[in-house]
Design a protein around this motif. Structure first.
Motif, PDB file in Angstrom:
ATOM      1  N   TYR A 132      26.826   2.002  43.389  1.00  0.00           N
ATOM      2  CA  TYR A 132      26.496   1.924  44.655  1.00  0.00           C
ATOM      3  C   TYR A 132      27.741   2.538  45.439  1.00  0.00           C
ATOM      4  O   TYR A 132      28.365   3.241  45.036  1.00  0.00           O
ATOM      5  CB  TYR A 132      26.352   0.544  45.098  1.00  0.00           C
ATOM      6  CG  TYR A 132      27.670  -0.337  44.690  1.00  0.00           C
ATOM      7  CD1 TYR A 132      28.573  -0.730  45.772  1.00  0.00           C
ATOM      8  CD2 TYR A 132      27.775  -0.650  43.271  1.00  0.00           C
ATOM      9  CE1 TYR A 132      29.372  -1.595  45.488  1.00  0.00           C
ATOM     10  CE2 TYR A 132      28.794  -1.478  43.117  1.00  0.00           C
ATOM     11  CZ  TYR A 132      29.772  -1.959  44.325  1.00  0.00           C
ATOM     12  OH  TYR A 132      30.898  -2.811  43.814  1.00  0.00           O
ATOM     13  N   ASN A 138      22.055  -1.228  52.913  1.00  0.00           N
ATOM     14  CA  ASN A 138      20.756  -0.601  53.186  1.00  0.00           C
ATOM     15  C   ASN A 138      20.207  -0.659  54.235  1.00  0.00           C
ATOM     16  O   ASN A 138      20.209  -1.826  54.988  1.00  0.00           O
ATOM     17  CB  ASN A 138      20.061  -1.335  52.159  1.00  0.00           C
ATOM     18  CG  ASN A 138      18.598  -0.555  51.843  1.00  0.00           C
ATOM     19  OD1 ASN A 138      17.796  -0.459  52.825  1.00  0.00           O
ATOM     20  ND2 ASN A 138      18.371  -0.309  50.644  1.00  0.00           N
ATOM     21  N   THR A 146      22.326   0.178  48.494  1.00  0.00           N
ATOM     22  CA  THR A 146      21.742   1.662  48.853  1.00  0.00           C
ATOM     23  C   THR A 146      21.462   2.330  47.681  1.00  0.00           C
ATOM     24  O   THR A 146      21.078   3.480  47.475  1.00  0.00           O
ATOM     25  CB  THR A 146      22.886   2.378  49.882  1.00  0.00           C
ATOM     26  OG1 THR A 146      23.962   2.302  49.101  1.00  0.00           O
ATOM     27  CG2 THR A 146      22.870   1.837  50.930  1.00  0.00           C
ATOM     28  N   GLY A 151      24.863   6.804  48.334  1.00  0.00           N
ATOM     29  CA  GLY A 151      24.220   5.903  48.973  1.00  0.00           C
ATOM     30  C   GLY A 151      24.688   5.912  50.478  1.00  0.00           C
ATOM     31  O   GLY A 151      23.882   5.751  51.487  1.00  0.00           O
ATOM     32  N   SER A 173      22.683   9.603  41.000  1.00  0.00           N
ATOM     33  CA  SER A 173      23.144   9.247  42.307  1.00  0.00           C
ATOM     34  C   SER A 173      22.656   9.758  43.548  1.00  0.00           C
ATOM     35  O   SER A 173      22.957   9.698  44.790  1.00  0.00           O
ATOM     36  CB  SER A 173      24.705   9.731  42.234  1.00  0.00           C
ATOM     37  OG  SER A 173      25.488   8.932  41.451  1.00  0.00           O
ATOM     38  N   PRO A 177      19.613   6.118  45.101  1.00  0.00           N
ATOM     39  CA  PRO A 177      19.711   6.069  46.657  1.00  0.00           C
ATOM     40  C   PRO A 177      18.473   6.282  47.445  1.00  0.00           C
ATOM     41  O   PRO A 177      18.115   5.560  48.446  1.00  0.00           O
ATOM     42  CB  PRO A 177      20.988   6.629  47.207  1.00  0.00           C
ATOM     43  CG  PRO A 177      21.765   6.926  45.950  1.00  0.00           C
ATOM     44  CD  PRO A 177      20.832   7.188  44.622  1.00  0.00           C
ATOM     45  N   CYS A 180      16.037   3.539  46.797  1.00  0.00           N
ATOM     46  CA  CYS A 180      16.455   2.187  47.289  1.00  0.00           C
ATOM     47  C   CYS A 180      16.279   2.076  48.854  1.00  0.00           C
ATOM     48  O   CYS A 180      16.221   1.213  49.402  1.00  0.00           O
ATOM     49  CB  CYS A 180      17.923   2.008  46.835  1.00  0.00           C
ATOM     50  SG  CYS A 180      18.147   1.442  45.147  1.00  0.00           S
ATOM     51  N   CYS A 181      16.417   3.568  49.398  1.00  0.00           N
ATOM     52  CA  CYS A 181      16.501   3.584  50.977  1.00  0.00           C
ATOM     53  C   CYS A 181      15.202   4.007  51.532  1.00  0.00           C
ATOM     54  O   CYS A 181      14.991   4.137  52.599  1.00  0.00           O
ATOM     55  CB  CYS A 181      17.553   4.333  51.400  1.00  0.00           C
ATOM     56  SG  CYS A 181      19.094   3.820  50.935  1.00  0.00           S
TER      57      CYS A 181
END
Length: 271
Positions: A132, A138, A146, A151, A173, A177, A180-181
């Motif tokens: 992270y 986030n 994130t 992130g 990486s 992210p 997640c976003c």
């Protein structure tokens, strides 16, 4: 609050039509950073004065009829593993707090050639060695991660604090992210984007790639940064790809990438 532009293409159309100038777009971007980043903490360094100077230069070029690419005048955020000349590259580490980059990374050179404006450096896990990017939150839920070490770049795009960003991916990486976003990220084929000027995590696994609000935005960014670089021993030589044009025109398309093509909106392959 998200910026009114939902994509690089739409912002490029507005600039090309004279509805907004690069300076106005950069000022809107900086305003959004000021409004949102106190909570989200995606940026470690906002490059205000230089971004405004670069926006003015973009305007001067456009007034003479020079239009570099769909990125001309578009603000882009950069993960803080990637060197931007004259500014700190810290890898979010106190060890490198005073590390001022003497030259641009190759990916920054290519973005500048395309007319993009570097708006700032984004947060990462220290030396990208983590799942992270503390303390970045986030944008959709500040209690959530994130994901991944890019992130900061993903959060900046999702929150409308930049229209696109560059991250790095060694073990997920960029992709994690992005997921997640709620945006799009691309881990390119190894060697397609030079890692010259990027602080390494694992030289045989590191990739540099784009994050954007859509596949089209990532394709436009990838078009700009995917070049052979003799300074990177793993760089791949060969004819440049045209992912943005292919996305718009379909696999059989032959015309050059242009704003006129981008205005089609729906890729031919989906019709």
């Amino acid at each position: 609050m998200l910026m009114p532009y939902t994509s690089i293409r739409e912002a490029a159309d507005e600039i090309h039509a004279g509805i907004i100038t690069p300076t106005e777009l950069v000022l809107e971007t900086l305003e959004q950073i000021d409004e949102a980043d106190g909570e989200i903490q995606a940026f470690v360094n906002v490059i205000r004065e230089q971004a405004l100077q670069d926006a003015e230069q973009a305007e001067r070029e456009q007034r003479t009829g020079l239009y570099r690419s769909p990125l001309h005048g578009i603000p882009i955020a950069i993960k803080d593993l990637i060197a931007v000349k004259g500014f700190p590259t810290t890898a979010s580490s106190k060890v490198l707090a005073n590390n001022i980059s003497a030259e641009d990374a190759m990916v920054i050179e290519q973005l500048r050639k395309a007319g993009a404006i570097i708006i700032g450096k984004t947060n990462t896990f220290e030396f990208a060695y983590g799942p992270y990017a503390p303390p970045t939150r986030n944008p959709w839920d500040h209690t959530r991660t994130t994901g991944g070490s890019s992130g900061g770049s993903a959060a900046a795009v999702a929150a409308g604090m930049t229209l696109g960003a560059i991250g790095t991916d060694t073990g997920g990486s960029i992709r994690i992210p992005a997921a997640c976003c709620g945006i799009t990220g691309l881990k390119p084929t190894y060697g397609r984007v030079s890692c010259y000027g990027v602080i390494p995590l694992s030289w045989s696994l590191d990739h540099v790639g784009p994050l954007g609000r859509s596949a089209e935005d990532c394709a436009i960014l990838f078009d700009a940064i995917a070049r052979y670089d003799p300074r990177d021993p793993n760089s791949v030589s060969g004819p440049p790809s045209r992912p943005a044009a292919t996305l718009i025109e379909g696999a059989e398309g032959r015309g050059p990438l242009s704003l006129q093509g981008l205005r089609l909106g729906i890729p031919r392959m989906l019709l």
